[in-house]
Design a protein around this motif. Sequence first.
Motif, PDB file in Angstrom:
ATOM      1  N   GLN A 504      -5.358  -7.165   2.968  1.00 26.64           N
ATOM      2  CA  GLN A 504      -5.894  -7.243   2.242  1.00 26.64           C
ATOM      3  C   GLN A 504      -7.409  -6.728   2.060  1.00 26.64           C
ATOM      4  O   GLN A 504      -7.986  -7.736   3.278  1.00 26.64           O
ATOM      5  CB  GLN A 504      -5.604  -8.277   0.521  1.00 26.64           C
ATOM      6  CG  GLN A 504      -7.475  -7.920  -0.393  1.00 26.64           C
ATOM      7  CD  GLN A 504      -7.182  -9.920  -0.750  1.00 26.64           C
ATOM      8  OE1 GLN A 504      -7.023 -10.717  -0.415  1.00 26.64           O
ATOM      9  NE2 GLN A 504      -7.467  -9.514  -1.856  1.00 26.64           N
ATOM     10  N   SER A 535      -5.111  -4.566  -2.911  1.00 27.01           N
ATOM     11  CA  SER A 535      -4.397  -5.137  -1.400  1.00 27.01           C
ATOM     12  C   SER A 535      -3.256  -3.561  -1.528  1.00 27.01           C
ATOM     13  O   SER A 535      -3.583  -2.513  -2.402  1.00 27.01           O
ATOM     14  CB  SER A 535      -3.365  -5.994  -1.882  1.00 27.01           C
ATOM     15  OG  SER A 535      -2.446  -5.393  -2.737  1.00 27.01           O
ATOM     16  N   ASP A 799       1.232  -8.835  -5.999  1.00 28.63           N
ATOM     17  CA  ASP A 799       0.518  -7.714  -5.566  1.00 28.63           C
ATOM     18  C   ASP A 799       1.646  -6.359  -6.090  1.00 28.63           C
ATOM     19  O   ASP A 799       1.068  -5.725  -5.370  1.00 28.63           O
ATOM     20  CB  ASP A 799       0.105  -7.835  -4.041  1.00 28.63           C
ATOM     21  CG  ASP A 799       0.792  -8.174  -3.228  1.00 28.63           C
ATOM     22  OD1 ASP A 799       1.902  -8.548  -3.564  1.00 28.63           O
ATOM     23  OD2 ASP A 799       1.060  -8.572  -2.073  1.00 28.63           O
ATOM     24  N   GLU A 815      -4.920 -11.476  -5.152  1.00 30.93           N
ATOM     25  CA  GLU A 815      -5.707  -9.797  -4.743  1.00 30.93           C
ATOM     26  C   GLU A 815      -5.916  -9.530  -5.591  1.00 30.93           C
ATOM     27  O   GLU A 815      -6.089  -9.335  -6.982  1.00 30.93           O
ATOM     28  CB  GLU A 815      -4.420  -9.079  -4.105  1.00 30.93           C
ATOM     29  CG  GLU A 815      -3.688  -9.862  -2.938  1.00 30.93           C
ATOM     30  CD  GLU A 815      -2.359  -8.798  -2.731  1.00 30.93           C
ATOM     31  OE1 GLU A 815      -2.409  -7.581  -3.301  1.00 30.93           O
ATOM     32  OE2 GLU A 815      -2.368  -9.185  -1.259  1.00 30.93           O
TER      33      GLU A 815
END
Length: 856
Positions: A504, A535, A799, A815
């Motif tokens: 990320q 991400s 993510d 994220e």
Amino acid sequence: SSQAPPAAEGGAPQASTPLADAWEMAVADSIACLTLPELAGLVLDDDSPRNLYRMYRMLSADRLYFRQLGGKQTSELPAYAPKPADAVVAAQKAMVEEAAAARDKEAWSVAVKAALAAKKRSEQPSEEEWSTGAHARRISALKRLALEGVAALDAPVLTLAQESLSVVGISTKAAAAAAGGNNSYPNDPNSILSDAAAGLLVDVRALRQHEPIAAMRRGVVLGFPAAIEAEAASLLAAPPADACASVRMDLTHLRCYTIDDASTLEVDDGMSVELVDGGSLTEPVALPRTRVWVHVADPTRWLAPGMSEGLMGEARTRLRTLYFPWGNAPMFPRALAEGPFSLKGGEVCDALSISAEVQEDGTLGAVQVVPSRVRVTHKLTYDAADALMERAASGASASTSGSTSGAGEAGAGELADLAVLRAVARARRAYREECGAIEIPLPEAKVGVPHDDLDAARPRVTIERVSQWESASRGTVAELMILAGEAAGLIGKRAALPLPYRNQPQPTLPSPGELEVLPEGPCRGYALRRCMTRSGVAPAPARHASLGLDVYVQVTSPIRRYPDVIAHANLKALALGLPPPFTRGDIDALANAMASDKAREAGAAERAEEQYWISEHFRQRKGQEWAATVLGWQRQDLKLASVLLDELGYETVVKVDADTVAPGDYVTLAVLEAVPATGLLRFYVTSHTPRNPPPEEDGEEGDTFPADDDELPAAPAAARSWHNDSPSLVQSGAGGVVAGVMGALAGLVGAGHGQASEDRAHDGHDAHAHHEAAGHHQSDHDAQQQSEESKQEHSSHSDDGHSNHHHDHDDHHHEQGDDTQPVQDQGTEQEAAAADADDSAAGGDGGDSGGGGADE
């Protein structure tokens, strides 16, 4: 002639008639043409003008035996040729089929009218009776039309579906009029027809009242092909040899704790503690002497790459388990996912165990990944684990199984284990924060409904506030799963092993001064969440900014995440000294699949279902008021603020009509409109209390500004308006800074929000045509819808796209969001914190729906 008339195929011979007798004679004598007078003489015995007319009428109605020769507009009397025998047979067959079709149409019409006339739903035929009965073909065609749409159907199926609607009085025009514009795809007659089919099926009980139509329209498949189920059954009947038998470590001597929701059947992970240098955990333990183990379910024990391509191929196609308030669509068949793949309480199970020696400052010492065999000794719920951790912190000794929700005996050793795990988690979180980790302390709404209630008139919908920051066990589990991801990543990095590493980019965060003026907690979390970046997945390690780690790979949810399966396979190959079965190219292909339109549609299906049930929850509670906290602006130009319903942990958008509203202010909300079919949900403000109230003047109260009763609209068609002369709700000085921060946050939103309605037009949740009468209030619905999509992309999903309150114990709230979700614009990209955090730690089960329906 004694020849009988031809019989239609599969039917009885056609009954003899004078016209049939004439045809038989003509065919038998090879007569090619007969005039009208000749036929009148044969059939009616004379060719008088009256009989000529009668014969002409008889031949005009004839579809079987004769055809007229020459033009029909002539002054001469017509002549006729007998049809060939095969043509007569074909015509007879067509007539039989037409008669049967007419009877079928009539029977269908009668059945539908009877079902619609039933006073109780229980008096209607069941879904199974419709699907297997006399009208199964029509029901199947209508279901395909309802769930797949016009474009996906071949001509015969579409024709049958349209005919089935037409027979009962539903046409495209009628459906559009009935919908009043309130259909899934406004101004699209094809989608109106699909909605009409769905409505009819629900009305006659061929579909449940709350069938997940929006999800299925997006391609969600709840079951598995027969071949995949058969392969699963074969594995259960004849387990394959263990490829890791030579290196599998026996860890059954360790106490192993799983912590999940009570409804969880797919248990991915457990935890253990041991001392590095001996000693007793019942005494104060320094972290340098502590080794923690994270034991992860081991599906690749059963599904070695290449050995089970069918199941592996299906998992690769699905990518992950999808979670809904009423259940899930699993990545693997339930017989495996809830069976030998799962870490079952009290049983010896194969696992992939990850250990790390945790130093006092939270750094990792020696790390190890090894195939193992473990026994789950303590199967805890989050509530039970919280209670035990609280007892451990207070110095209490033993508790019994009754107080730990089936956890087994919890004595001094168990309490010490949990205390150490909690201490490790605290040290790890402090360490990651020192490394730049970004924590987003926002609660979430866990939505649940029993699976059986999908056909209930008033389903029992629940919304529960969950947060790893408000639960010791959830926070502990989250940190331990992140620890496992770092440890596995370190091992992979040192061996140059291709794994699906998470990464990320560093986000641009608000300055300390901007954050300082915001109230601690959700308001700061909201501001941070809007800044998070997307991400990614790559075959080589790179920094994960919001986790504060230089290397990280998800490994703790292989039952429900395909990337974790890949990681397990390559890590086990490393342990065996074999080449990795998945190459860098395979992982690049995985990253592309995770960012594909299909993966985005899957995430959208989860959001659509959740929003449906949230809307249903509030529809049932109209008239109730809800306390909420203002988080920040969603669209300042439209006076739309994001607010958090404190009791439920649910975040929504509301029009406040007050430019000076500030983060941390308190408002009371009531439901203005809730339409589950479209996902529409709007609130209006009934009162507002500034966090920092203005000074009172002349004895007037200035801290609360409820609207007067006479300002409420006659009908709930608009949100309550504010007085034009209301005093400012934000004071000068610090208040001005707060207003500046609000403006800066609103500026992050950008201009892309105007596309919200268009972006949603295809998912069954755009209701703008239906709500034209609401006028300017459509803007707050659009912003709310976009906020819901973005919020769930980022904060409600790990993510990989998993909803955090359902499962995975790792990396939540870190994220910009699920790689499978669309990015609306810069504002929504930054709308909510990501994802790399444990789904279950922020509120979930480890594997099943929040409402328990998944297990059913």
